[in-house]
Design an enzyme around this catalytic site. Structure first.
Site, PDB file in Angstrom:
ATOM      1  N   HIS A  27      82.165  86.599  -6.269  1.00  0.00           N
ATOM      2  CA  HIS A  27      81.324  85.724  -7.097  1.00  0.00           C
ATOM      3  C   HIS A  27      80.577  86.558  -8.133  1.00  0.00           C
ATOM      4  O   HIS A  27      79.827  87.456  -7.780  1.00  0.00           O
ATOM      5  CB  HIS A  27      80.326  84.954  -6.226  1.00  0.00           C
ATOM      6  CG  HIS A  27      80.952  83.788  -5.515  1.00  0.00           C
ATOM      7  ND1 HIS A  27      80.264  82.655  -5.178  1.00  0.00           N
ATOM      8  CD2 HIS A  27      82.231  83.587  -5.103  1.00  0.00           C
ATOM      9  CE1 HIS A  27      81.082  81.796  -4.579  1.00  0.00           C
ATOM     10  NE2 HIS A  27      82.276  82.346  -4.506  1.00  0.00           N
ATOM     11  N   TYR A  68      71.605  76.981  -5.737  1.00  0.00           N
ATOM     12  CA  TYR A  68      70.288  76.948  -5.086  1.00  0.00           C
ATOM     13  C   TYR A  68      69.461  75.880  -5.793  1.00  0.00           C
ATOM     14  O   TYR A  68      69.283  75.944  -7.006  1.00  0.00           O
ATOM     15  CB  TYR A  68      69.586  78.294  -5.227  1.00  0.00           C
ATOM     16  CG  TYR A  68      70.179  79.413  -4.382  1.00  0.00           C
ATOM     17  CD1 TYR A  68      69.680  79.684  -3.119  1.00  0.00           C
ATOM     18  CD2 TYR A  68      71.215  80.215  -4.863  1.00  0.00           C
ATOM     19  CE1 TYR A  68      70.187  80.721  -2.340  1.00  0.00           C
ATOM     20  CE2 TYR A  68      71.735  81.256  -4.088  1.00  0.00           C
ATOM     21  CZ  TYR A  68      71.217  81.500  -2.828  1.00  0.00           C
ATOM     22  OH  TYR A  68      71.727  82.522  -2.064  1.00  0.00           O
ATOM     23  N   PRO A 115      66.475  83.096   5.071  1.00  0.00           N
ATOM     24  CA  PRO A 115      67.857  83.214   4.580  1.00  0.00           C
ATOM     25  C   PRO A 115      68.023  83.041   3.065  1.00  0.00           C
ATOM     26  O   PRO A 115      69.083  83.372   2.536  1.00  0.00           O
ATOM     27  CB  PRO A 115      68.589  82.080   5.317  1.00  0.00           C
ATOM     28  CG  PRO A 115      67.523  81.119   5.727  1.00  0.00           C
ATOM     29  CD  PRO A 115      66.282  81.927   5.925  1.00  0.00           C
ATOM     30  N   LYS A 161      69.869  88.028   2.581  1.00  0.00           N
ATOM     31  CA  LYS A 161      69.681  89.476   2.722  1.00  0.00           C
ATOM     32  C   LYS A 161      69.834  89.987   4.163  1.00  0.00           C
ATOM     33  O   LYS A 161      69.941  91.195   4.386  1.00  0.00           O
ATOM     34  CB  LYS A 161      68.293  89.881   2.205  1.00  0.00           C
ATOM     35  CG  LYS A 161      68.146  89.731   0.702  1.00  0.00           C
ATOM     36  CD  LYS A 161      69.026  90.726  -0.018  1.00  0.00           C
ATOM     37  CE  LYS A 161      69.152  90.472  -1.499  1.00  0.00           C
ATOM     38  NZ  LYS A 161      70.460  90.755  -2.036  1.00  0.00           N
ATOM     39  N   TYR A 167      69.574  90.223  -6.291  1.00  0.00           N
ATOM     40  CA  TYR A 167      70.548  89.388  -5.575  1.00  0.00           C
ATOM     41  C   TYR A 167      71.786  90.202  -5.184  1.00  0.00           C
ATOM     42  O   TYR A 167      72.301  90.058  -4.066  1.00  0.00           O
ATOM     43  CB  TYR A 167      70.942  88.171  -6.430  1.00  0.00           C
ATOM     44  CG  TYR A 167      71.648  87.096  -5.635  1.00  0.00           C
ATOM     45  CD1 TYR A 167      70.922  86.121  -4.946  1.00  0.00           C
ATOM     46  CD2 TYR A 167      73.040  87.077  -5.535  1.00  0.00           C
ATOM     47  CE1 TYR A 167      71.558  85.152  -4.180  1.00  0.00           C
ATOM     48  CE2 TYR A 167      73.688  86.113  -4.772  1.00  0.00           C
ATOM     49  CZ  TYR A 167      72.946  85.155  -4.100  1.00  0.00           C
ATOM     50  OH  TYR A 167      73.581  84.201  -3.340  1.00  0.00           O
TER      51      TYR A 167
HETATM   52  C1  PHB Z   1      75.469  80.753   3.601  1.00  0.00           C
HETATM   53  O1  PHB Z   1      76.563  80.685   3.041  1.00  0.00           O
HETATM   54  O2  PHB Z   1      75.318  80.436   4.785  1.00  0.00           O
HETATM   55  C2  PHB Z   1      74.306  81.238   2.801  1.00  0.00           C
HETATM   56  C3  PHB Z   1      74.498  81.634   1.498  1.00  0.00           C
HETATM   57  C4  PHB Z   1      73.438  82.069   0.745  1.00  0.00           C
HETATM   58  C5  PHB Z   1      72.170  82.086   1.297  1.00  0.00           C
HETATM   59  C6  PHB Z   1      71.971  81.711   2.610  1.00  0.00           C
HETATM   60  C7  PHB Z   1      73.046  81.277   3.369  1.00  0.00           C
HETATM   61  O3  PHB Z   1      71.122  82.489   0.529  1.00  0.00           O
END
Ligand code: PHB
Ligand code: APR
Length: 388
Positions: free
Chosen positions: A72, A201, A293, A297, A383
């Site tokens: 990505h 997000y 989450p 990280k 990130y």
């Molecule tokens: C996930 O794919 O479970 C996931 C992805 C990004 C995040 C948290 C969880 O920031």
């Protein structure tokens, strides 16, 4: 029994350390409380920094990751019914992240360990640590009703947040830093194509949401929920409806729903234990720190702790000046930066209890982020992961 390093915990931290040490010719035994199936049943995040991919490559467990992992180059932020792309690749001078589930990382590590014929004890309920403040630490546990004692040079505490290793350290030798958040994430996994080819997000008036994925045919979605909610409160239909309400209109229309294959609620918190070394005991991964989450990280920090520990142990056994004395400080410097980023992103994207001023600040910051190249570059740099 005797080995060089006893590793407590067969999550990603313990298995990765075991594999790296093995490749350096350093003997190790892994002890795990749960069964293999239980460990593989835990669904966790799935975004790997380049540093984590490098660690898995060093451990020679990158074959399937290279084949199936999704590269990505960007992520999307959604607020006020519009989406904004952050071009990670351009803003970081060519870096990216790889989407590949933690469960798959764990499976690959387990298979590599089994293929190398390395000692792993699953379902050992009563691991205890002894004399780790001397140069002759011991680990005791019971196997098939008989007590076993392993003598070792070092103990690696890779047993997660509720493990025995951190709990074995005298409380006066440890300082805990914590922040709890007044909400959790309700997560759903489904065999449906992801709504978008990059993660989204979302900050919406109804709360945070995240659209993630495990593959081109498997999606992982989350919605912010009250801490008091139970999984039973969330039928699939209710989840999909709530997610749709939080997305921008175009994504909501594209969303493909289907039966869940896993659902779970996770609380969000930030915790750091300092220091990460006590005598011959070294903590790594969730045993020493938790991040919310948001930003994914957790696994990446675990991988950077393990890389740092592996390098220090390798130096020690090569009789070169070793980084063991600096292990804790080196890790904590990177950990606190990831703690800051995860806290900041959590604060930016979630709905907090009645807080008009906070909401206005969130909005100002989101607008600043999508309009300022400098702000986007700072986001992107964090990130994709800061250097060790
Ligand atoms: C996930 O794919 O479970 C996931 C992805 C990004 C995040 C948290 C969880 O920031
Ligand atoms: N004895 C032996 N093993 C134990 C004990 C114990 N007393 N207590 C816990 N364990 C095991 C757990 O069952 C688990 O399999 O230690 C393992 C720890 O694994 P994780 O919790 O996955 O922690 P870690 O390996 O550090 O992984 C890092 O990345 O995405 C994040 O938080 C997420 O788990 C993730 C982390």
């Amino acid at each position: 029994m005797r080995t060089q390093v006893v590793i407590v915990g067969a999550g990603p931290s313990g298995l990765l350390l075991g594999q790296l040490l093995h490749r350096s010719g350093i003997d190790n035994i892994v002890l795990e409380l749960r069964s293999r199936e239980h460990v593989l049943g835990r669904i966790r995040a799935g975004v790997l920094e380049e540093l984590t991919v490098r660690a898995l490559t060093e451990a020679a467990v990158d074959t399937r990751l290279r084949r199936e992992g999704l590269r990505h180059d960007g992520v999307q932020l959604c607020f006020d019914d519009s989406r904004h792309r952050i071009d990670l690749h351009r803003l970081t001078g060519g870096k990216h992240v790889v989407v590949y589930g933690q469960t798959e990382v764990t499976r690959d590590l387990m298979e590599a360990r089994a293929a190398s014929g390395l000692a792993t004890e699953y379902e050992v309920p009563d691991v205890s640590l002894h004399d780790f403040d001397t140069t002759r630490p011991k680990v005791h546990y019971t196997r098939a009703g008989r007590s076993v004692r392993i003598e070792c040079d070092f103990i690696a505490g890779c047993d997660g947040f509720h493990g025995v290793c951190r709990a074995s350290v005298p409380q006066t030798a440890l300082r805990m830093y914590e922040r709890a958040y007044p909400f959790g994430w309700m997560g759903l996994l489904s065999d449906t194509p992801p709504v978008n080819d990059e993660l989204i997000y979302v900050n919406s008036p109804r709360g945070f949401a995240l659209c993630s994925m495990r593959s081109r045919t498997r999606s992982r979605y989350y919605v912010q929920c009250p801490l008091t909610d139970k999984v039973e409160d969330w039928s699939d239909a209710r989840f999909w409806e709530e997610l749709r309400c939080r997305l921008d209109r175009a994504s909501a229309e594209r969303l493909i729903t289907g039966p869940s294959i896993e659902k779970s609620i996770a609380p969000l918190r930030s915790v750091v234990a300092e220091p990460m070394r006590f005598g011959q005991l070294f903590l790594a991964g969730d045993a020493a720190h938790i991040v919310p989450p948001t930003g994914a990280k957790g696994l990446n920090l675990a991988a950077s702790d393990v890389l740092t520990l592996w390098q220090a142990l390798e130096e020690h056994y090569r009789a070169s000046p070793s980084g063991l004395a600096q292990y804790s400080d080196r890790c904590l410097s990177r950990i606190w930066k990831a703690e800051r980023f995860s806290w900041w992103l959590t604060s930016l994207l979630h709905r907090f209890p009645e807080d008009g001023f906070g909401r206005k600040l969130q909005h100002a910051e989101l607008e600043y982020l999508v309009s300022s190249e400098a702000a986007r570059a700072a986001f992107a740099e964090n990130y994709v992961g800061l250097p060790i």
